[in-house]
Every structure is written in structure tokens, then in C-alpha cells.
Write an enzyme that holds these catalytic residues in place. Structure first.
Site: not given
Length: 912
Positions: A42, A86, A111
Site C-alpha cells: 500500500k 490494518q 476501507d
């Protein structure tokens, strides 16, 4: 293709909005190898596209509370537009993952995992939410086939919150007929065989067989599984949830594993971050605050100060902070209407350009008032609420002395527009009490040290100053600094010689030289000279005390350094004795650690205000803090304005603003606003004295151009004083209803002839910001002109020369006269190394001269200097001019007669 498109969009964004960069934050808990791999992918993608990516890594010992605190900080950071946590959270402590993902601000949740975004997706609000990146990537892949989703039969295998459930919703709202299958589906092969579009996210290696698949179907395989493979070095290989080799024979399109959905997931994370940045730009222009202003309801006649203050409901102070770009963790809330700002804000903003710096000053004050405070607040309200500029006011905190004494609100009528007015004028966040405690701790330390040195021998003093704890003696850090100052480079207390012990323990303070006195935030004439030490327990030790207080710190380190170098007295050998010598520096820093932080409040019209520090201009430097100005200048941005006020007239507060405050801060002003009124100028022209409670003489209420023209000599001199520093001057003529058009026009004309950039009639006292719009526009124009700022004197000049320059150039004196005590101090301070400090004149504010009765612009007088004192910590010498007192007294009828508390409503009455 997606990455190239995003790269182009980001480049266009940066070109259109210089200085702006989309920001992505990735919060990781622990150190899982797979997480590290995904995060690196990322970060690499973000760098390629031009997104600023910030990887925050918490240890696996992080608690849920610590993770939530970090999330709150990132939620409030305007430089972060996309924010992901994460997963999984690799912590030794129990952490509720659902609680963590829901703590992420929905507008930054790229997300798409928060309940709010999931709920919007399930309702079909696709344009107002973030979609989880994997389903979003799947839809992008499907769209690339060119096959219409609408009307197709789709099957999703898996119902996780990250892939399966949102994939179902996406397909449904794109008009497919969707079936979700899972571990309990008994006819899985049959359902798969019906699918035109098949999305598999089950987490089982090659569970979907090729023969199940409908010929021509689109197959999206989201699975990542490891199966044994002896041909691989690792002994295993990666496969998906679909048996790829047989499925590719029947599918029209199929994603490989690896290399299919995975890269698209990362690409969609970048796309969501760019979309979030675009939404941010639509809502907030970089450098432009999105601020809610309050609408005033103007009344005639103008109500009292307290009625004006209570006419508006203040915004929650955390809203004000958010509007101006402060982060949640940079704020310490003191209730709903005031907050302290952490100095970390200045560190975060250090690379931001400063805004325009404006100082408001005035003609020489009169009992009739000039409205300098009113003008300061009126100007910022005009710039902000009416001209929509980023603008901060930076003002001093009122002292309780005048509040309960003679003024009835120490800061003047203008500060009725800083709300809530009662909190502004009473205690605020306790800064002055902290300063009082710190100051008096030093005074107590001085007296205690003198007492103990008087009553103990060297060894007894040493044993108590460096006590043995469990048989071990140890110097404190501050004691080691004293040893180094004395040239004793030892750290073991047992190794000092008798002579070294004597030097260490004996400050040997000369009582006649003590300059550090006790203070009280009250006008108390009987503290001008008092005697202490009358108790029999003090064994005959007594002395007299008076008062002083001031500060110019620009960081915690600077404050601590200034605290340590404060000179409290001289030794009998003529050497300066500092607070560091007393060993009290660290304790002072602890007492002052919160007081050094600026206080955030707001005006009636909703513009932000920093309230910080409160030194008087006639006996100190008379300006708000350097820190408040520096933080405000960063927050307003290059095109914004910071308006600060210098106390009393231009000869007092403005001169010290330039020569002391700007010298230490390194800041350079762009505009001086000089406030004047018709009736005050008439008094400078020789108008009669005024008495409180008695109607004004007709000279002040009727047109009198001759008297006014004569009084304009003071205005002209103060304009000249401001221009002496190379800064353009805008004159604000604060209009009253008794002023005639001819009188106002005369003041404007005289101001321009004296060299003012512009002179503007103002009615902000009655109309708020609306009445100062013309003034604000003049300030804007003046700020565009060159400012050739310069100091009046070089600090390296001898002390007497610096005093003479101020007296002759600023006041109009022909020369100065130093009385014997002042001359002695010049010799002493020069010898002690303080001769290169700036000068802070302690002089009456009621005249350009030392005589408060001399109005207008007197010249040819001799300025008497009766004494000189040193504020080494603050960083200046302050000569006492004439009979100037550094401690005001209460009048016969103080304001406290009218002040009371309503026990039912809790409101303060009679304060203003």
C-alpha cells in the site's frame, strides 16, 4: 490503468491547489509478517500515485484505549483524508475489533468497514459512502469486461463483512439478481451453475470446481490459500477458492491467484483516498476555514457590555478549534467555551507560511477612552464574518486588579465581544494564579535561603542541601549546573573541598539588592512597601517588598531557560543571583507548564481569539504572548490575518511591541492600526477635565474644530512614531454619535497629512464587524504594500543611549536625566552583563512625557529616570520614569461594590 488515472488526478489536484497533497494513514498494531507485506504494498502504491502515506505502528502491548486515542488524533488531522486500520490487530491485550473499526471517522474510512458506511451501502447510498476495497475492486474488474451487470444472475460465495456481504449489496444495487451462498448452502454446485457472475470469497482452497461453472460466466476469485507443493522451494504454493485450471476452460473471464483481485484491492484503496481528498477539497478550500459565523441582532441604544456578551450563544469551543484547523489532541478543554492549545500545534504547523501580522495601538489614552480593544475585536469580526478571511485576534488576559478596582472590566469595552465575558475577565483557565504561585515561590525561596544561610554554618547547610539518602549523597541536576557555573567540575558530593563547599552553599545575597518581590493579582496600595519577617521565629531577619511580573517565552524550553536565568538579587560580591542558583527552576516550570499554553475563545460573531498573558504596557511590555501570535499566524495561512493589540498608546505598548516583542519573536508586522476618537483628541487640544458620573462638558458634545485641530498634534506624533519603524499606518477613527461630519473629516484629513496610509471612520462599537468593514478593507490594502520594518535601536548600544533614543525619538524629550540610583544601576547591570538587553520604559500612559497632565505632543522636556530595574528572565531593563508606581491602588469606591452572584441563576451581576 487505475493507478495511472489516479496519478494524473493527484497531479492535477496538486497543480490546482499548491501545497495540497492527498493523505493516507495506515494504523498497525503489532508486527505480523503478512500485515507488514500488505502495508508495504500500500505504501509503495501511494508513493507511485503521489499520495502522502503515513504508517503508524503501535506495539503489540497497545491497549484498546491507546488505539482509540491514536484513531481520535488521526480522525482530527486535516492532512489525513484516508485512514485504515490494518487487520487483524496483533495485540497481547483484549481489543474489540468492531469498536476499533467503528471509531474511524466515516468520512475517512476508505476501507468502508465502519457500521455507518456499511449501513449506507446496504441502503444503496453508493454516492455517499466508502465501499470496502476488495468488493469495489471486483466491481471494477467486472466493469472492465464490458458486460452489463443489470439483469444478470450473480452468486456470491461467502458472507464476511469485508467481502461477501458488501459484494452482495454492490451487485444488488447495480441491478443484478443476487444469491449469497455459504457453508450451510446444501445445493452449492447447483447455485454456482446458474451464475452469470460468480464471486468467491470462502477461504477454502479450490472448493469451486470447474465443472460447476456456467459456460461464459465471469469468475472473480478473492481467495488466497496455501497448498502443499514439493516442486516449490517453500514446499507450498498459493491457490484461490476456484480450481483455476478447469474453471478457465468454461469462464469467459476469470481472475488469476495471485495477481488478480489483490492488486485491484490496493488500487481501490488508493482510489478511495483520492475520492476522499476530492470531497475534502469540495468542502474545504485549502487555506480557507469553513467557519460558522454568528449573526448579530443590533439594538439601539447600544446595550451594556454584559447584555451584548449574553446576546449570543457561543459555539462549543471544540467546534471553533476544528474550524481553524486544530486537532483534537492539541486541545485541553476547560468546559464548553474555553480551551488551552498544546504547543505541539506549533511544531506540527512549522512549515506552514505565516499570515499577515497587524498590531492595533492608539493615541495617548484619556479618561474618555479611544476604543482600542473595541477596534481590535471589531476589525477581526469584519475581516472574518464579513470579508470571509481567516483571522485570529490575540489579546491579553484581563487582570483582576482593575476588574475589581477602577475600570470595571480590565480589558475595556471591546472585550465584551470576547465571550463568555465573565469567564474572560474572571480566572479564565487560571494562568494568572499559576504565575502568582510561581512568583511567590521564588520570593519565598529567596527569603528562606537568606534565613538558613544566616543561621547555619557551611557544613550544616551542605548536609541539608545534599542530604545522605540510605548512606548515599547525590547532587540534583540543578545543583550540578550551579557547580559548573562556579567552575567546579565535580559530580561526587564527597570530593568537594571546604572552599568549594563554601562557594556552593553561600549565595550571600545582599538584602538591599533584592529585585524579586511578592505579587498579588489585586490592586493593593499597601503592598507598595511592606515589612516581612516580624515573627520571633524569623530571628530578626526582615526586609521590605514591592511587585513586578512579565513573560515573553516562545516554547517550553525557552520558558524554562528564562525561568532559570531570572535574577532575584545580587550577592555581596556584586554578582547576580538567579533562580537557578536558588534551585527552584524546575519547580517553577512545573507550576507554569499549563500557563504557557494559549487559551482559545471566540468573539460574538464566532471568530477565534487567543487570550494569553496580561502584562500592563506602562510598567511592562503590554502585549499578549509570542506563542499565541506564532500559532495563530500558522493557522490563518499565508493570506490570513492575525490582529494583536499593544497596550495604551503607540509610545508605550507599540514601541515595546516592536523593540522587545518582535525582537525576541523574530516576527515582522505588516500593518499598524492606530485608534483615535474625536473627543479624546479634543482633550489633547486642551479640553476641560472630565469627572466620572458628571455629564461631559459641551466641548466634547458639540462641534469644536479648533480644539480638535490642536489635539490632532498627538495623533500626528503617534503616526510618526509608528512610521519610524517602517510599517504602514491605518488610522481607525472610532466614531461616536456626538461627532459631526466635519469633525470626523478633519481627523481623517489630519491623519493622511501626517503620513497615514489611510484613515477610516468606524462604527463597530454599535454595529460589530459590520461597522469595521471599511477599516478591514484598508488594512487588507495596506498589508499588500512593502513593510520595511526596522528597530529603533541596536541593543549593543550603551544603556543610557538606548533610553535617550526612546525619550527623544518617541516621546519628544530634549534629553534625559538619570538620578543617582539609576546611574548606579546602569553601572551595575552593565558590569553584570545585562547592558545589551532591550529597554522597557515604565512611564505614565497618560502623556507622551513623564507628566500625566501634559496632553497633546509636548516637546523640549527633560525625562527624569529615577531608577532602573532588570527583568533578566523576560529579557529587558526597565527604567522607572518620574513618579511612576508599579503597584496601582483601589479607588475610594471600587467596582466590587456593584459585583454580586445571583444564587438562583448563577450569573455574575454588576461586573460590567
Amino acid at each position: 490503468q487505475v493507478r495511472e488515472r489516479l496519478k494524473k488526478q493527484v497531479a492535477e489536484m496538486k497543480e490546482k491547489f499548491p501545497g495540497f497533497t492527498p493523505g493516507l494513514a495506515i494504523l498497525q498494531v503489532g508486527n505480523r509478517d503478512d500485515s507488514n507485506l500488505y502495508i508495504n504494498m500500500k505504501l509503495k502504491a501511494a508513493a507511485e500515485i503521489g499520495i502522502s502515506a503515513n504508517h503508524i505502528k503501535l506495539p503489540n502491548t497497545a491497549t484498546e484505549a491507546e488505539v482509540l486515542k491514536c484513531i481520535a488524533s488521526l480522525n482530527g488531522d486535516p492532512a489525513i483524508h484516508g485512514f485504515i486500520v490494518q487487520l487483524p490487530l496483533d495485540s497481547d491485550k483484549p481489543i474489540n475489533t468492531e469498536k476499533i473499526t467503528n471509531a474511524v471517522s466515516p468520512e475517512k474510512d476508505v476501507d468502508g468497514l465502519s457500521s455507518i458506511n456499511a449501513g449506507k451501502l446496504s441502503r444503496g447510498d453508493l454516492g455517499d459512502c466508502f465501499i470496502p476495497c476488495t468488493p469495489k475492486g471486483c466491481m471494477e474488474l467486472i466493469s472492465q469486461t464490458g458486460i452489463q451487470v443489470a439483469g444478470k444472475r450473480a452468486v456470491v460465495i461467502g458472507r464476511s463483512k469485508i467481502v461477501g456481504a458488501p459484494m452482495h449489496d454492490l451487485l444488488l444495487w447495480n441491478h443484478a439478481t443476487v444469491t449469497t451462498c455459504h457453508s450451510k448452502t446444501s445445493t452449492l454446485a447447483e447455485e454456482v451453475g446458474k451464475a452469470d457472475i460468480l464471486v468467491v470469497a470462502a477461504g477454502k482452497a479450490e472448493m469451486v470446481k470447474g465443472e460447476w461453472i456456467k459456460p461464459g460466466a465471469i469468475v472473480i476469485d478473492c481467495g488466497i490459500n496455501h497448498v502443499p507443493d514439493s516442486t516449490k522451494a517453500s514446499g507450498k504454493r498459493v491457490v484461490g477458492d476456484v480450481a483455476y485450471n478447469t474453471a478457465k476452460e468454461k469462464a469467459s473471464y476469470i481472475t488469476p491467484v495471485p495477481g488478480g483481485v489483490g492488486p485491484m484491492t490496493v488500487a481501490m484503496l488508493m482510489q478511495s483516498t483520492v475520492e476522499s481528498a476530492q470531497r475534502f477539497l469540495e468542502k474545504f478550500q485549502p487555506g480557507k476555514w469553513n467557519i460558522q459565523y454568528n449573526q448579530l441582532t443590533l439594538k439601539m441604544p447600544v446595550p451594556s457590555d454584559i447584555e451584548i456578551s449574553r446576546s449570543c450563544i457561543p459555539k462549543p469551543i471544540d467546534q471553533v478549534a476544528k474550524e481553524v484547523g486544530l486537532l483534537p489532541d492539541e486541545m485541553e478543554l476547560y468546559g464548553q467555551t474555553k480551551a488551552k492549545v498544546q504547543l505541539s500545534a506549533l511544531k506540527r504547523l512549522k512549515n506552514q507560511p505565516d499570515g499577515k501580522y497587524v498590531v492595533v495601538t492608539g493615541i495617548t489614552p484619556t479618561p474618555l477612552g479611544e476604543g482600542k480593544s473595541t477596534t481590535t475585536i471589531g476589525l477581526v469580526q469584519a475581516l472574518g464574518a464579513h470579508l470571509h478571511q481567516n483571522v485570529f485576534a490575540c489579546v491579553r488576559q484581563p487582570s483582576q486588579g482593575p476588574t475589581f478596582g477602577i475600570k470595571g472590566g480590565a480589558a475595556g469595552g471591546g472585550y465584551s465581544q470576547v465571550i463568555p465575558m465573565e469567564e474572560f475577565n474572571l480566572h479564565l483557565t487560571g494562568d494568572i494564579h499559576a504565575i502568582t504561585a510561581a512568583n511567590n515561590l521564588v520570593a519565598a525561596a529567596v527569603d528562606a535561603r537568606m534565613f538558613h544561610e544566616l543561621t547555619q554554618n557551611d557544613q550544616a547547610l551542605y548536609n541539608r542541601l545534599v542530604p545522605s539518602v540510605n548512606g548515599v549523597r547525590k547532587f540534583s541536576e540543578i545543583q550540578i549546573r550551579r557547580l559548573q557555573k562556579l567552575g567546579i567540575n565535580k559530580t561526587d558530593p564527597t570530593t568537594l573541598t571546604k572552599e568549594e563547599v563554601n562557594m556552593f552553599v553561600r549565595l550571600d545575597i545582599d538584602p538591599a539588592t533584592i529585585t524579586w518581590q511578592r505579587v498579588l493579582d489585586t490592586n493593593d496600595r499597601f503592598l507598595r512597601k511592606i515589612t516581612i519577617g516580624q515573627s520571633p521565629t524569623e530571628k530578626g531577619f526582615s526586609r521590605t517588598v514591592i511587585i513586578l511580573l512579565s513573560s515573553l517565552s516562545d516554547s517550553l524550553d525557552d520558558m524554562k531557560m528564562r525561568l532559570g536565568r531570572m535574577v532575584v538579587a545580587s550577592s555581596k560580591r556584586g554578582e547576580p543571583v538567579t533562580t537557578d542558583d536558588l534551585g527552584v527552576t524546575g519547580a517553577l516550570a512545573v507550576l507554569m507548564k499549563d500557563a504557557v499554553k494559549p487559551n482559545l475563545m471566540q468573539t460574538l460573531e464566532g471568530t477565534p481569539v487567543f487570550v494569553h498573558a496580561g502584562p500592563f504596557a506602562n510598567i511592562a511590555h503590554g502585549n499578549s504572548s509570542v506563542l499565541a501570535d506564532k500559532i495563530a499566524l500558522k493557522l490563518v495561512g499565508k493570506e490570513g490575518f492575525v490582529v494583536t493589540e499593544a497596550g495604551f498608546g503607540a509610545d508605550i505598548g507599540m514601541e515595546k511591541f516592536f523593540n522587545i516583542k518582535c525582537r525576541y519573536s523574530g516576527l515582522r508586522p505588516h500593518v499598524v492600526v492606530l485608534v483615535a476618537t474625536v473627543r479624546a483628541l479634543k482633550m489633547h487640544g486642551g479640553g476641560p477635565a472630565v469627572t466620572a458620573g458628571v455629564p461631559l462638558p459641551k466641548e466634547y458634545t458639540e462641534e469644536n474644530l479648533q480644539l480638535l485641530a490642536k489635539g490632532c498634534s498627538n495623533l500626528s506624533k503617534q503616526i510618526q512614531n509608528a512610521r519610524m519603524f517602517g510599517v504602514p499606518v491605518v488610522v481607525a477613527v472610532n466614531a461616536f454619535k456626538t461627532d459631526t461630519k466635519a469633525e470626523l473629516a478633519l481627523v481623517v484629513q489630519q491623519a493622511k497629512e501626517a503620513g497615514a496610509f489611510d484613515a477610516v471612520e468606524c462604527t463597530h462599537w454599535a454595529e460589530g464587524g459590520k461597522g469595521a468593514v471599511a477599516l478591514a478593507q484598508a488594512v487588507q490594502r495596506a498589508s499588500q504594500t512593502p513593510s520595511n520594518f526596522r528597530f529603533l535601536y541596536n541593543v549593543e548600544l550603551p544603556v543610557i543611549d538606548k533610553i535617550r533614543l526612546i525619550a527623544q525619538q518617541i516621546y519628544g524629550a530634549s534629553d534625559i536625566e538619570l538620578l543617582p540610583e539609576a546611574q548606579e544601576k546602569v553601572t551595575l547591570y552593565t558590569k553584570q552583563g545585562f547592558g545589551n538587553l532591550p529597554i522597557c520604559m515604565a512611564k505614565t500612559h497618560l502623556s507622551l512625557s513623564h507628566d500625566p497632565e501634559q496632553k497633546g505632543a509636548p516637546t523640549g522636556f527633560i525625562l527624569p529616570i529615577r531608577d532602573i530595574r532588570a527583568s533578566v528572565g523576560a529579557g529587558f531593563l526597565y527604567p522607572l520614569v518620574g513618579t511612576m508606581s508599579t503597584m496601582p491602588g483601589l479607588p475610594t469606591r471600587p467596582c466590587f461594590y456593584d459585583i454580586d452572584l445571583d444564587p438562583l441563576s448563577g450569573e455574575v451581576n454588576g461586573l460590567f
